[in-house]
Design a protein around this motif. Structure first.
Motif, mmCIF file in Angstrom:
data_model
loop_
_atom_site.group_PDB
_atom_site.id
_atom_site.type_symbol
_atom_site.label_atom_id
_atom_site.label_comp_id
_atom_site.label_asym_id
_atom_site.label_seq_id
_atom_site.Cartn_x
_atom_site.Cartn_y
_atom_site.Cartn_z
ATOM 1 N N TYR A 352 15.573 -21.836 50.473
ATOM 2 C CA TYR A 352 15.329 -20.629 49.665
ATOM 3 C C TYR A 352 13.843 -20.420 49.390
ATOM 4 C CZ TYR A 352 20.365 -20.519 48.826
ATOM 5 O OH TYR A 352 21.721 -20.453 48.996
ATOM 6 N N GLY A 353 13.133 -21.478 48.995
ATOM 7 C CA GLY A 353 11.714 -21.334 48.682
ATOM 8 C C GLY A 353 10.899 -20.853 49.870
ATOM 9 N N PRO A 354 10.994 -21.526 51.048
ATOM 10 C CA PRO A 354 10.271 -21.035 52.221
ATOM 11 C C PRO A 354 10.656 -19.614 52.616
ATOM 12 C CG PRO A 354 10.972 -23.299 52.570
ATOM 13 C CD PRO A 354 11.602 -22.851 51.286
ATOM 14 N N ALA A 355 11.942 -19.265 52.485
ATOM 15 C CA ALA A 355 12.374 -17.914 52.859
ATOM 16 C C ALA A 355 11.692 -16.858 51.992
ATOM 17 C CB ALA A 355 13.897 -17.802 52.742
ATOM 18 N N ILE A 356 11.593 -17.121 50.697
ATOM 19 C CA ILE A 356 10.931 -16.170 49.791
ATOM 20 C C ILE A 356 9.428 -16.156 50.047
ATOM 21 C CG2 ILE A 356 10.359 -15.748 47.361
ATOM 22 C CD1 ILE A 356 13.224 -16.734 46.717
ATOM 23 N N MET A 357 8.832 -17.342 50.257
ATOM 24 C CA MET A 357 7.394 -17.410 50.514
ATOM 25 C C MET A 357 7.013 -16.601 51.744
ATOM 26 S SD MET A 357 4.651 -18.759 49.231
ATOM 27 C CE MET A 357 2.939 -18.717 49.747
ATOM 28 N N SER A 358 7.862 -16.595 52.752
ATOM 29 C CA SER A 358 7.545 -15.890 53.995
ATOM 30 C C SER A 358 7.511 -14.378 53.808
ATOM 31 C CB SER A 358 8.572 -16.250 55.078
ATOM 32 O OG SER A 358 9.843 -15.693 54.790
ATOM 33 N N LYS A 359 8.097 -13.874 52.729
ATOM 34 C CA LYS A 359 8.153 -12.429 52.496
ATOM 35 C C LYS A 359 7.055 -11.922 51.570
ATOM 36 C CE LYS A 359 12.081 -11.835 54.769
ATOM 37 N NZ LYS A 359 12.132 -11.069 56.024
ATOM 38 N N LEU A 360 6.315 -12.831 50.928
ATOM 39 C CA LEU A 360 5.403 -12.402 49.867
ATOM 40 C C LEU A 360 4.161 -11.694 50.387
ATOM 41 C CD1 LEU A 360 5.647 -15.373 47.334
ATOM 42 C CD2 LEU A 360 6.771 -13.142 47.247
ATOM 43 N N MET A 361 3.735 -11.984 51.607
ATOM 44 C CA MET A 361 2.579 -11.273 52.147
ATOM 45 C C MET A 361 2.910 -9.794 52.348
ATOM 46 S SD MET A 361 0.110 -13.479 52.396
ATOM 47 C CE MET A 361 -1.079 -13.285 53.715
ATOM 48 N N ASP A 362 4.119 -9.517 52.829
ATOM 49 C CA ASP A 362 4.559 -8.122 52.934
ATOM 50 C C ASP A 362 4.776 -7.523 51.549
ATOM 51 O OD1 ASP A 362 4.581 -7.841 55.714
ATOM 52 O OD2 ASP A 362 6.514 -8.849 55.881
ATOM 53 N N TYR A 363 5.310 -8.322 50.647
ATOM 54 C CA TYR A 363 5.609 -7.848 49.296
ATOM 55 C C TYR A 363 4.350 -7.356 48.588
ATOM 56 C CZ TYR A 363 7.805 -8.041 44.637
ATOM 57 O OH TYR A 363 8.304 -7.744 43.394
ATOM 58 N N TYR A 364 3.256 -8.102 48.720
ATOM 59 C CA TYR A 364 2.001 -7.728 48.063
ATOM 60 C C TYR A 364 1.023 -7.014 49.007
ATOM 61 C CZ TYR A 364 3.454 -10.692 44.172
ATOM 62 O OH TYR A 364 4.136 -11.242 43.114
ATOM 63 N N GLU A 365 1.441 -6.806 50.265
ATOM 64 C CA GLU A 365 0.610 -6.112 51.258
ATOM 65 C C GLU A 365 -0.755 -6.784 51.418
ATOM 66 O OE1 GLU A 365 0.692 -2.049 49.788
ATOM 67 O OE2 GLU A 365 2.359 -1.609 51.125
ATOM 68 N N LEU A 366 -0.710 -8.094 51.674
ATOM 69 C CA LEU A 366 -1.928 -8.882 51.808
ATOM 70 C C LEU A 366 -2.030 -9.475 53.211
ATOM 71 C CD1 LEU A 366 -1.783 -10.795 48.399
ATOM 72 C CD2 LEU A 366 -3.396 -8.989 48.994
ATOM 73 N N TYR A 367 -3.267 -9.816 53.587
ATOM 74 C CA TYR A 367 -3.544 -10.496 54.849
ATOM 75 C C TYR A 367 -4.399 -11.723 54.551
ATOM 76 C CZ TYR A 367 -2.082 -6.184 57.193
ATOM 77 O OH TYR A 367 -1.357 -5.096 57.627
ATOM 78 N N GLY A 368 -4.163 -12.817 55.272
ATOM 79 C CA GLY A 368 -4.993 -13.998 55.055
ATOM 80 C C GLY A 368 -4.265 -15.277 55.390
ATOM 81 N N ASP A 369 -4.708 -16.374 54.773
ATOM 82 C CA ASP A 369 -4.150 -17.704 55.027
ATOM 83 C C ASP A 369 -3.218 -18.119 53.893
ATOM 84 O OD1 ASP A 369 -5.806 -17.641 57.206
ATOM 85 O OD2 ASP A 369 -7.307 -19.004 56.365
#
Length: 720
Positions: A352-369
């Motif tokens: 569950y944790g990795p699955a949610i983490m993988s969506k957060l860049m799209d969620y906040y519209e961010l790019y990076g590491d």
């Protein structure tokens, strides 16, 4: 003895956590440094970095490319038809989820434990080899065999208090001829528990030859024979314990947190969960073909059909995850799907944790590491890397805290084909705040060591770590010893340091904090405490800056009252700042705003007349956010399930997006779009990071921190 067991059965070993947390948080109350996004020097560095990227955009032959596209990497999509409509908070203030499409259906089945003996002779022999000191070599034919052996050891450790009391009741170790077994006590527990499991009865005669051979190979034949001689007295002792406290089941003699038969249930569960490896199986169509060729009926994540034997179903929450009911678990683990690492077995608690983490860049519209702070399960870390396989917004994925297991973990990642991860043995909390190691990291997956008290299948964790017996001993503790208190203190301290150091760096925009704990001290209390500490430190920085600004203004006014500006020395605050501002403006290249793009002023502290009116800018403040619903149906089913994970999403109150708008704001602040009226106080601005408080002494926690960060202690004061 019976009274001791009665009070032990009522004990809650987690009750000591709040007091230990209070003690450790006082020791770490003062943080050495904190850097803020509003720091002018940090903003300048970001500005020059973006300016260089903008030059590459301007020089590009592709006129449609933008600032965010220059480093964007095209990545393959495993399942293009799987769409989770998560609305970003930057698009919709209220939008955390769209309307529910359907209701999700569980993939679990009802499990009834057998009343007969649960452990066969090969499993007992393998457990005996593992418990010998040093352990005898064990070659498992498949992962199912490995899980069975460690499940048996878990139960032995779980009941060790009862087993020790029974042996003490008959004065077993006090007899001269049995004192030699004190050094082999764990295997004495194992063989006694095995006797109890078969109700102290003899095995069928046709099994005697197999037992003799296996016990001889495992070097426990003598122990088994000795305990068999005392079986009647041992059985009577255990019965007396149960009668004394009215325990209908032996598990009722255990502490509350050990009474659950979760390992036995997990061992008897016919459902196997895991994830398809996208590095070896390129898309969902190829995965479906492999499963159908193995005789499985494949169901989609929105299929309402119950899960039956020889059926499998894609998960509605976690991408790549699939649940399978094979005819024979042992045979399935021998199949090419698993032996060639196309399917990685993993309990959903760690998905569950990795699955949610993988969506957060799209969620906040961010790019990076992205950075993960610790490795609690290498399979879980590999799963997150597999999810990033299709995420264009992630440039690099860094993982710290592998410690002494670094070579083993790197070898594992190479074996299963993971090629988008950079593993390090160093502890995340060991790097100073001045380090540039994390300069492009904008999101942190904080996975510090914890009690793992919420997981439903601890054997999955143990097997993913290559068989960690020390972790099993920790998970089955019945009371907190002095060593246990020390270890708990180190774990809580590592959690504090991990969150604090994640939130003290200006580039970090969000932190997803994960534990597998039922203890509030490790969960809500920990998060709230660190947010309060970090926000308080940020406010104190701004107040220090305000005091310094007032001091410089007073000096400047005194100079202006007595000395003409032309006669000032270059070292005076007023003249020095004027010259540096002019030089900076001359050194900047021109930057024009794109048509239709509004020019927004940079964030500045408001002019106030009192230090009490100073407030923290939104870009410097952290707040708790709602964890997005990543289910394809978005019916909040993840909140209704016992996930075995605690997840807390912490973000900046105002997210800093390093894009064209940010570049224009910074250029406008420098006056590149025309001369602006300068605020007199602006020339006296103070760089916040230069007003650091004297660092507090570290002696109160240096030794403990060092031990909790070491790779060898990854499971106990786990480093990942």
């Amino acid at each position: 003895m019976s009274n001791q067991l009665f009070f032990l059965s009522l004990a809650d070993i987690f009750s000591v956590y709040p007091a230990i947390f209070k003690e450790r948080s006082k020791q770490l109350r003062k943080t050495k440094q904190i850097y803020l996004p509003s720091d002018e020097e940090w903003q300048d560095k970001r500005y020059f970095m973006l300016l260089e990227i903008q030059r590459q955009v301007n020089d590009s032959a592709d006129k449609t490319i933008s600032l965010k596209d220059i480093d964007k990497r095209e990545k393959p999509v495993f399942d293009p038809q799987r769409i989770t409509k998560i609305l970003s908070p930057s698009i919709s203030p209220n939008g955390r989820k769209s309307r529910a499409l359907k209701h999700c259906h569980a993939t679990t089945v009802r499990i009834k434990l057998k009343a007969s003996a649960r452990w066969n002779l090969p499993t007992i022999a393998n457990a005996a080899k593992l418990l010998k000191k040093p352990p005898l070599p064990v070659v498992f034919q498949n992962e199912h065999e490995m899980r069975l052996a460690y499940s048996l050891i878990y139960d032995v450790f779980r009941y060790k208090t009862v087993l020790c009391n029974a042996l003490s009741d008959i004065c077993f170790f006090e007899q001269e001829r049995y004192k030699k077994y004190i050094a082999d006590e764990q295997r004495i527990w194992l063989m006694l528990f095995e006797l109890y499991d078969r109700h102290f009865k003899n095995r069928n005669s046709e099994m005697h030859a197999e037992q003799a051979q296996l016990y001889q190979d495992a070097e426990v034949a003598e122990i088994a024979a000795v305990l068999w001689q005392h079986r009647i007295r041992l059985a009577a002792s255990i019965s007396r314990m149960r009668i004394a406290v009215g325990a209908l089941r032996l598990s009722q003699l255990l502490p509350i947190h050990l009474q659950n038969e979760k390992v036995a249930i997990a061992a008897a569960n016919p459902v196997i969960t895991g994830w398809i490896n996208p590095f070896l199986v390129r898309n969902k169509a190829e995965a479906d073909k492999l499963l159908i060729e193995m005789g499985f009926t494949v169901h989609g994540p929105d299929d309402e059909q119950p899960l039956l034997e020889q059926h499998c179903k894609w998960d509605n929450i976690c991408p790549l995850v699939i649940s399978i009911i094979p005819k024979d678990r042992g045979e399935f683990t021998k199949s090419s799907l698993m032996t060639k690492h196309r399917f990685i077995m993993q309990d959903k608690n760690f998905s569950y944790g990795p699955a949610i983490m993988s969506k957060l860049m799209d969620y906040y519209e961010l790019y990076g590491d992205i950075l993960q702070t610790h490795v609690d399960s290498p399979r879980s870390t590999a799963y997150l890397a597999a999810l990033f396989y299709s995420v264009n917004r992630v440039n690099n994925f860094y993982v710290y805290g592998a410690g002494a297991n670094l070579k083993e973990y790197r070898r594992y990642m190479e074996t299963i084909g993971v090629n988008n991860i950079r593993l390090f043995g160093d502890a995340f909390t060991s790097f100073p705040m001045e380090s540039n190691r994390f300069r492009n990291v904008i999101g942190v997956f904080a996975t510090p060591p914890n009690s793992f008290s919420a997981i439903s299948d601890p054997i999955d964790l143990i097997c993913s770590r290559g068989g960690d017996l020390s972790m099993l001993e920790v998970l089955t503790e019945s009371e907190v010893s002095d060593d246990g208190r020390q270890r708990v203190g180190c774990i809580l301290e590592e959690q504090l340091l991990t969150l604090t150091m994640s939130m003290s760096r200006p580039q970090i925009q969000f932190v997803l904090y994960q534990t597998h704990s039922i203890v509030n001290t490790e969960n809500e209390d920990m998060v709230q405490h660190v947010i309060e500490v970090i926000n308080k430190l940020a406010l104190e920085k701004h107040r220090h800056a305000y005091k310094e600004m007032k001091r410089l203004e007073a000096i400047a006014e005194a100079e202006a009252a007595n000395i003409p500006a032309a006669a000032m020395s270059k070292e005076s605050p007023r003249k020095k700042d004027k010259l540096s501002a002019e030089d900076k403006r001359k050194s900047q290249p021109e930057l024009t705003a794109k048509p239709g793009e509004p020019v927004v002023p940079a964030v500045q502290l408001p002019r106030v007349d009192s230090i009490d009116l100073i407030v923290t800018p939104d870009i410097d403040e952290f707040v708790l956010d709602t964890v997005p619903d990543i289910c394809i149906n978005q019916d909040n089913c993840i909140q209704l399930q016992s996930t075995g994970s605690y997840l807390s999403l912490i973000r900046r109150k105002s997210i800093t997006q390093l894009n064209e708008k940010y570049l224009i704001r910074m250029a406008e602040r420098r006056g590149l779009f025309g001369k602006q009226e300068r605020d007199r106080s602006k020339s006296r601005a103070v760089k916040l990071h230069e007003i650091n408080e004297p660092p507090p002494p570290d002696t109160a926690y240096d030794n403990c921190s060092a031990s909790s960060r070491s790779g060898g202690q990854h499971g106990l004061a786990s480093d990942h």
